[in-house]
Motif scaffolding. Sequence first.
Motif, PDB file in Angstrom:
ATOM      1  N   ALA A  52      95.160 110.583  12.450  1.00 24.64           N
ATOM      2  CA  ALA A  52      94.335 110.122  11.167  1.00 24.64           C
ATOM      3  C   ALA A  52      95.761 108.386  10.832  1.00 24.64           C
ATOM      4  CB  ALA A  52      94.897 111.071  10.015  1.00 24.64           C
ATOM      5  N   VAL A  53      94.965 107.781  10.133  1.00 22.88           N
ATOM      6  CA  VAL A  53      95.296 106.698   9.018  1.00 22.88           C
ATOM      7  C   VAL A  53      95.032 106.616   7.540  1.00 22.88           C
ATOM      8  CG1 VAL A  53      95.273 104.154   9.440  1.00 22.88           C
ATOM      9  CG2 VAL A  53      94.944 105.456  11.526  1.00 22.88           C
ATOM     10  N   PRO A  54      95.980 106.599   6.423  1.00 22.85           N
ATOM     11  CA  PRO A  54      97.356 106.080   7.491  1.00 22.85           C
ATOM     12  C   PRO A  54      97.603 107.787   7.500  1.00 22.85           C
ATOM     13  CG  PRO A  54      97.250 106.352   4.708  1.00 22.85           C
ATOM     14  CD  PRO A  54      95.409 107.010   5.777  1.00 22.85           C
ATOM     15  N   PRO A  55      99.107 108.000   8.618  1.00 17.29           N
ATOM     16  CA  PRO A  55      99.227 109.308   9.899  1.00 17.29           C
ATOM     17  C   PRO A  55     100.246 109.932   8.061  1.00 17.29           C
ATOM     18  CG  PRO A  55     101.015 106.506   9.547  1.00 17.29           C
ATOM     19  CD  PRO A  55     100.565 107.111   9.071  1.00 17.29           C
ATOM     20  N   GLU A  56     100.332 111.344   9.459  1.00 21.50           N
ATOM     21  CA  GLU A  56     101.058 111.818   8.243  1.00 21.50           C
ATOM     22  C   GLU A  56     101.910 112.765   8.976  1.00 21.50           C
ATOM     23  OE1 GLU A  56      97.953 115.071   8.356  1.00 21.50           O
ATOM     24  OE2 GLU A  56      96.495 113.873   6.953  1.00 21.50           O
ATOM     25  N   LEU A  57     103.130 112.533   8.142  1.00 22.17           N
ATOM     26  CA  LEU A  57     104.547 112.856   8.728  1.00 22.17           C
ATOM     27  C   LEU A  57     104.196 114.140   8.550  1.00 22.17           C
ATOM     28  CD1 LEU A  57     107.294 111.513   9.783  1.00 22.17           C
ATOM     29  CD2 LEU A  57     107.738 111.019   8.014  1.00 22.17           C
ATOM     30  N   ILE A  58     104.233 114.884   7.033  1.00 23.51           N
ATOM     31  CA  ILE A  58     104.251 116.063   7.504  1.00 23.51           C
ATOM     32  C   ILE A  58     102.812 117.148   7.052  1.00 23.51           C
ATOM     33  CG2 ILE A  58     104.879 118.490   5.524  1.00 23.51           C
ATOM     34  CD1 ILE A  58     107.149 116.372   4.916  1.00 23.51           C
ATOM     35  N   PRO A  59     102.800 117.806   8.250  1.00 25.26           N
ATOM     36  CA  PRO A  59     101.139 117.741   8.219  1.00 25.26           C
ATOM     37  C   PRO A  59     100.335 118.831   7.185  1.00 25.26           C
ATOM     38  CG  PRO A  59     102.848 119.111   9.584  1.00 25.26           C
ATOM     39  CD  PRO A  59     103.309 118.058   9.041  1.00 25.26           C
TER      40      PRO A  59
END
Length: 285
Positions: A52-59
């Motif tokens: 995914a963009v932007p990335p998810e650091l915490i799901p």
Amino acid sequence: MLDEKRDLRRKTFKRIGLSVVYIILGIWAVFTFVPLLWMLSSSFKDSSAITAVPPELIPKRPTLDAFKRIFEVGGMARWFLNSTIVAGVSTIINVFFAALAGYAFSKLKFPGRNSIFWILLSSMMIPGQVTLIPLYILVVNTFQLENTFVGLIVPGMISVGSIFLMKQFMSSLPSSLIDAGRIDACSEFGIFWKIILPMSKPGLAVLGIFTFVGHWNNFFWPFLVTNTNSMRTLQVGLTSFRFENLQDYGAMMAGAVCSAIPMIIVFLALQKYFLKGITIGAVKG
């Protein structure tokens, strides 16, 4: 008065210097920790969330599907067992024989001791890539040890670096206890087993950590000598998570998390000895 000002100035500069060092180390620690956090986070994501963009650091929607796939489809349990056997047996053999050789080179006097030791050290200058092809031909073609634990373990069960480490550590041990053991009619192996080994626990622990981590993370040699799913080690098996010509990054991250757990356990169990590995090589033999 001037001396007090100089001392105050020195302390101020020292504090500023330490603050700068701590800030740099803190930033470096953050950059080092982020990939580990990303690996852990990605193991609890589905494929769409990983890319995914932007990335998810915490799901946002954590799931255990990746862990289920590696154990149900990939054969993770078998690879984990293979890596445990290879790394565990290699560590035990390497530590024992390196300790024996270290004791011989540091405490026993025999003709050619120094010459043999320096010849061994000189062999460390030979790159491993030079001996890789002859070793492969010897193990696979000559002895037919492909897809066997013997073929995985024997080539790496002892190293010159391990012998050097134990020799340097044992050189710092007092020889008076060895002389006392000989006076009491103890055999050389008895002296080694009952006197030297108990005093060498810090060196043995450090060597055990380095050896276990090295064999656990080894990829290239197991990749060469195994071609069946049942004999793959964990690091080789993780590269096979491909479904319909697409890499399953979630499964790879879940496998990497499982792969890191044994190393973390070993390090936490022996961490009080770990820093001694920095100074062992500095002891003169």
